[in-house]
Design a protein around this motif. Structure first.
Motif, PDB file in Angstrom:
ATOM      1  N   ALA A 217      40.271  36.560  13.238  1.00  0.00           N
ATOM      2  CA  ALA A 217      39.677  35.417  13.075  1.00  0.00           C
ATOM      3  C   ALA A 217      40.522  34.623  11.775  1.00  0.00           C
ATOM      4  N   ILE A 218      40.567  35.225  10.913  1.00  0.00           N
ATOM      5  CA  ILE A 218      41.298  34.718   9.752  1.00  0.00           C
ATOM      6  C   ILE A 218      43.057  34.489  10.176  1.00  0.00           C
ATOM      7  N   GLY A 219      43.487  35.559  10.920  1.00  0.00           N
ATOM      8  CA  GLY A 219      44.670  35.369  11.413  1.00  0.00           C
ATOM      9  C   GLY A 219      44.618  34.254  12.387  1.00  0.00           C
ATOM     10  N   ARG A 220      43.783  33.902  13.417  1.00  0.00           N
ATOM     11  CA  ARG A 220      43.792  32.789  14.239  1.00  0.00           C
ATOM     12  C   ARG A 220      43.669  31.434  13.349  1.00  0.00           C
ATOM     13  N   LEU A 221      42.880  31.541  12.302  1.00  0.00           N
ATOM     14  CA  LEU A 221      42.963  30.369  11.703  1.00  0.00           C
ATOM     15  C   LEU A 221      43.984  30.033  10.869  1.00  0.00           C
ATOM     16  N   GLU A 222      44.829  30.821  10.452  1.00  0.00           N
ATOM     17  CA  GLU A 222      46.023  30.754   9.749  1.00  0.00           C
ATOM     18  C   GLU A 222      47.033  30.129  10.986  1.00  0.00           C
ATOM     19  N   GLU A 223      47.013  30.547  12.006  1.00  0.00           N
ATOM     20  CA  GLU A 223      47.772  30.148  13.277  1.00  0.00           C
ATOM     21  C   GLU A 223      47.724  28.688  13.440  1.00  0.00           C
ATOM     22  N   LEU A 224      46.332  28.439  13.474  1.00  0.00           N
ATOM     23  CA  LEU A 224      46.039  26.999  13.866  1.00  0.00           C
ATOM     24  C   LEU A 224      46.271  25.858  12.750  1.00  0.00           C
ATOM     25  N   LYS A 225      46.149  26.453  11.531  1.00  0.00           N
ATOM     26  CA  LYS A 225      46.550  25.583  10.315  1.00  0.00           C
ATOM     27  C   LYS A 225      48.169  25.354  10.374  1.00  0.00           C
ATOM     28  N   ASN A 226      48.875  26.464  10.795  1.00  0.00           N
ATOM     29  CA  ASN A 226      50.381  26.125  10.736  1.00  0.00           C
ATOM     30  C   ASN A 226      50.399  25.266  12.273  1.00  0.00           C
ATOM     31  N   SER A 227      49.871  25.239  13.260  1.00  0.00           N
ATOM     32  CA  SER A 227      50.290  24.479  14.343  1.00  0.00           C
ATOM     33  C   SER A 227      49.673  22.869  13.995  1.00  0.00           C
ATOM     34  N   LYS A 228      48.659  22.883  13.420  1.00  0.00           N
ATOM     35  CA  LYS A 228      48.094  21.586  12.601  1.00  0.00           C
ATOM     36  C   LYS A 228      49.430  20.783  11.708  1.00  0.00           C
ATOM     37  N   ALA A 229      49.807  21.555  11.004  1.00  0.00           N
ATOM     38  CA  ALA A 229      50.839  21.232  10.027  1.00  0.00           C
ATOM     39  C   ALA A 229      52.246  20.587  10.971  1.00  0.00           C
ATOM     40  N   ILE A 230      52.472  21.531  11.811  1.00  0.00           N
ATOM     41  CA  ILE A 230      53.842  21.397  12.757  1.00  0.00           C
ATOM     42  C   ILE A 230      53.333  19.919  13.456  1.00  0.00           C
ATOM     43  N   CYS A 231      52.084  19.837  13.943  1.00  0.00           N
ATOM     44  CA  CYS A 231      51.833  18.575  14.834  1.00  0.00           C
ATOM     45  C   CYS A 231      51.644  17.293  13.930  1.00  0.00           C
ATOM     46  N   ILE A 232      51.385  17.276  12.613  1.00  0.00           N
ATOM     47  CA  ILE A 232      51.239  16.316  11.716  1.00  0.00           C
ATOM     48  C   ILE A 232      52.752  15.979  11.432  1.00  0.00           C
ATOM     49  N   GLU A 233      53.635  16.642  11.071  1.00  0.00           N
ATOM     50  CA  GLU A 233      55.104  16.480  10.907  1.00  0.00           C
ATOM     51  C   GLU A 233      55.546  15.896  12.162  1.00  0.00           C
ATOM     52  N   GLU A 234      55.273  16.500  13.422  1.00  0.00           N
ATOM     53  CA  GLU A 234      55.911  15.753  14.360  1.00  0.00           C
ATOM     54  C   GLU A 234      55.361  14.104  14.971  1.00  0.00           C
ATOM     55  N   ILE A 235      54.067  14.256  14.401  1.00  0.00           N
ATOM     56  CA  ILE A 235      53.490  12.451  14.636  1.00  0.00           C
ATOM     57  C   ILE A 235      54.166  11.933  13.515  1.00  0.00           C
ATOM     58  N   LYS A 236      54.444  12.333  12.151  1.00  0.00           N
ATOM     59  CA  LYS A 236      54.978  11.545  11.362  1.00  0.00           C
ATOM     60  C   LYS A 236      56.443  11.134  11.685  1.00  0.00           C
ATOM     61  N   ALA A 237      57.240  12.035  12.344  1.00  0.00           N
ATOM     62  CA  ALA A 237      58.578  11.899  12.580  1.00  0.00           C
ATOM     63  C   ALA A 237      58.707  11.004  13.652  1.00  0.00           C
ATOM     64  N   ALA A 238      57.565  10.664  14.642  1.00  0.00           N
ATOM     65  CA  ALA A 238      57.714   9.784  15.666  1.00  0.00           C
ATOM     66  C   ALA A 238      57.215   8.420  15.255  1.00  0.00           C
ATOM     67  N   GLY A 239      56.916   8.223  14.023  1.00  0.00           N
ATOM     68  CA  GLY A 239      56.618   6.933  13.380  1.00  0.00           C
ATOM     69  C   GLY A 239      55.015   6.672  13.210  1.00  0.00           C
ATOM     70  N   SER A 240      54.536   7.506  13.503  1.00  0.00           N
ATOM     71  CA  SER A 240      52.822   7.369  13.334  1.00  0.00           C
ATOM     72  C   SER A 240      52.225   8.152  12.309  1.00  0.00           C
ATOM     73  N   THR A 241      50.945   8.061  12.048  1.00  0.00           N
ATOM     74  CA  THR A 241      50.081   8.826  11.125  1.00  0.00           C
ATOM     75  C   THR A 241      49.142   9.682  12.073  1.00  0.00           C
ATOM     76  N   PRO A 242      48.453  10.823  11.443  1.00  0.00           N
ATOM     77  CA  PRO A 242      47.002  11.236  12.161  1.00  0.00           C
ATOM     78  C   PRO A 242      46.255  10.097  12.362  1.00  0.00           C
ATOM     79  N   GLU A 243      46.026   9.440  11.333  1.00  0.00           N
ATOM     80  CA  GLU A 243      44.838   8.236  11.486  1.00  0.00           C
ATOM     81  C   GLU A 243      45.213   7.265  12.330  1.00  0.00           C
ATOM     82  N   THR A 244      46.557   6.775  12.579  1.00  0.00           N
ATOM     83  CA  THR A 244      46.608   5.548  13.647  1.00  0.00           C
ATOM     84  C   THR A 244      47.095   6.239  14.933  1.00  0.00           C
ATOM     85  N   ILE A 245      47.313   7.501  15.037  1.00  0.00           N
ATOM     86  CA  ILE A 245      47.904   7.769  16.563  1.00  0.00           C
ATOM     87  C   ILE A 245      47.054   7.522  17.730  1.00  0.00           C
TER      88      ILE A 245
END
Length: 81
Positions: free
Chosen positions: A24-52
């Motif tokens: 579960a800890i390993g899976r949580l770390e994977e999900l945290k990394n995926s979340k960080a990548i998604c947030i960076e992709e959203i920002k690169a597209a000119g948006s934010t997680p709050e306004t997506i």
């Protein structure tokens, strides 16, 4: 049941629980990394997680508008023929 048998069962259960916890800890770390990548992709597209969500709705409306304009132009061109 003897104490040794009960202790062995408890030890096995503890080991199984520890293994599940580590997974579960390993899976949580994977999900945290995926979340960080998604947030960076959203920002690169000119948006934010709050306004997506709002941005997606706005883009959908823009697409609908452009499609309607294309359909109108095609219809006008067909009438000219």
């Amino acid at each position: 049941m003897k104490f040794e048998e009960r202790a062995k069962i408890i030890k096995e259960q503890l080991e199984a629980a520890t293994m599940k916890r580590n997974q579960a800890i390993g899976r949580l770390e994977e999900l945290k990394n995926s979340k960080a990548i998604c947030i960076e992709e959203i920002k690169a597209a000119g948006s934010t997680p709050e306004t997506i969500e709002e941005d997606i709705k706005r883009l959908g409306q823009e697409i609908e508008s452009k499609l309607a304009e294309c359909e109108r132009i095609i219809a006008e061109n067909n009438e000219l023929k």
